[in-house]
Design a protein around this motif. Sequence first.
Motif, short mmCIF file in Angstrom:
data_model
loop_
_atom_site.label_atom_id
_atom_site.label_comp_id
_atom_site.label_asym_id
_atom_site.label_seq_id
_atom_site.Cartn_x
_atom_site.Cartn_y
_atom_site.Cartn_z
N ILE A 83 8.75 4.45 3.88
CA ILE A 83 7.96 5.68 3.94
C ILE A 83 6.62 5.37 3.28
O ILE A 83 6.57 4.97 2.11
N GLN A 84 5.53 5.55 4.01
CA GLN A 84 4.25 5.04 3.55
C GLN A 84 3.71 5.77 2.33
O GLN A 84 3.12 5.18 1.44
N LYS A 85 3.90 7.09 2.29
CA LYS A 85 3.37 7.86 1.15
C LYS A 85 4.39 8.90 0.71
O LYS A 85 4.81 9.73 1.51
N LEU A 86 4.78 8.83 -0.55
CA LEU A 86 5.68 9.82 -1.14
C LEU A 86 4.99 10.44 -2.36
O LEU A 86 4.65 9.74 -3.31
N THR A 88 0.82 -1.21 0.00
CA THR A 88 0.00 0.00 0.00
C THR A 88 0.86 1.26 0.00
O THR A 88 0.35 2.36 -0.23
N GLN A 89 2.17 1.11 0.27
CA GLN A 89 3.06 2.27 0.25
C GLN A 89 3.09 2.88 -1.15
O GLN A 89 3.06 2.15 -2.15
N THR A 90 3.12 4.20 -1.24
CA THR A 90 3.09 4.85 -2.55
C THR A 90 4.43 5.49 -2.88
O THR A 90 5.20 5.85 -2.00
N ARG A 91 4.67 5.63 -4.18
CA ARG A 91 5.88 6.26 -4.68
C ARG A 91 5.52 7.25 -5.79
O ARG A 91 4.57 7.04 -6.54
N GLY A 144 4.62 14.42 -9.47
CA GLY A 144 3.44 15.06 -8.92
C GLY A 144 2.24 14.13 -8.89
O GLY A 144 1.10 14.56 -8.77
N ARG A 145 2.52 12.84 -8.98
CA ARG A 145 1.47 11.81 -8.94
C ARG A 145 2.07 10.62 -8.21
O ARG A 145 3.19 10.21 -8.52
N ASP A 146 1.35 10.08 -7.24
CA ASP A 146 1.89 8.88 -6.59
C ASP A 146 1.04 7.66 -6.94
O ASP A 146 -0.11 7.79 -7.37
N ILE A 147 1.65 6.50 -6.78
CA ILE A 147 0.99 5.24 -7.10
C ILE A 147 1.43 4.21 -6.08
O ILE A 147 2.61 4.19 -5.67
#
Length: 315
Positions: A276-279, A211-214, A245-248
Motif C-alpha cells: 500500500i503506497q501511502k498509509l 517511497t511507500q509511507t507508514r 496521524g503522521r506518515d513517514i
Amino acid sequence: MNILLTGGAGFIGRWVAKRLLEDGHQVWIVDDFSNGRRENVHEFEQHPGFQELIAGDIKDENLLTQLFDAHHFDICYHLGASINVQDSIDDPRTTFNNDTVGTFYMMEQCRKHQVKVVFMSTCMVYDRCTDDTGITELHPTKPASPYAGAKIAAENMVLSYYYAYNLPVVVIRPFNTYGPFQKTGGEGGVVAIFVRNKLAGKDLQIYGEGTQTRDLLYVEDCARFVVEAGYSDRVNGQIVNAGLGRDISVNELARLVVGDENRIKHVEHIHPQSEIQKLLCNYSKAKELLDWEPSVSLEEGIKLTEEWIRTSYLM
C-alpha cells in the motif's frame, strides 16, 4: 471484570494484558504460540488478576465452550490471528481459517453468553491514502492480500452480530504498531527489524523504492486504544481507527533509525502487489468517541524501542 484475551501472548496482546491487569481486571489469555511467546507474559504470572494462560487454538470449539461455560466473561478482546501479509499470500488457507473461521467460533460463544467483543482488525484493509487529511473509517477498502481479505470478511461478520443479535461489538483498525516485545526477525515490524540491524552493525534493507509511507503507532498508545474500546458503549457497532496521524516514507524511517545513508540498501520487493503506497491515519473518530489520541512521538517511540532491543538481545 472477567476478560478473555485471545492472542494475549503476542506483541500487542502482551501490552493489552498489562493494561487490563493494571486496571484491576481478571484476565484469561488464550494463545496457540504460533506468533506469541510465553515469555512475553512471564512477568504477569504472579499478578493477582492474572488467571490463566491457556495454550489453545481459537478454532477448537470444545476448548472455547469449556472456557465460556466455566467463566462469566464481560469482554472478549479478540486479537488472536495470523498477521503476516507475505505468509497469507503464500498460504491463504491458514490465514483464512485463523482470521475468519476462528473469529466465527469466537462470535458464536460471545453471542451465546452475551459477551462484548473487541475485534482487532488492521489498517491493511484500506486502499491507499490519496491526500494529507488521512484515512477515515469511511475510506475505501481494498483487500490487496488474503490477510486483508480475511480481516474484512471477519469484520463484516463481527458487525453482523451487532445488527442481527444486538451484541455489543467494536471493530478496531490500528495502524502500523511498533515498540518493545515486537519480533525483530523477518516476521517482525519494520521499526524493530531496522533497529535490530542497526545495533547488529548490518545494513537496513528496504523492499522496492522505499517511497511507500507508514503511519507508525507506539504500542502502549495502541494498547490504551484497544482497552478503551472495550470499556465504552459509544463505539458499539462502530469501526474505529487509531494511528499517529503522521506518515513517514520507509526511506525516511531508515535514515531516522540509522543516520547513515551508506547502510541503507534497496532490494527487490517479494510481493509488490500487496504494497500500500501511502498509509496515513485520521483518528478523529477515536478522539471524539473515546477521548483517545497518541501520546508518544515517532522519535521517542523509536528511542524506547531501541533501548529495549539493546537490553533484550545484545546484553
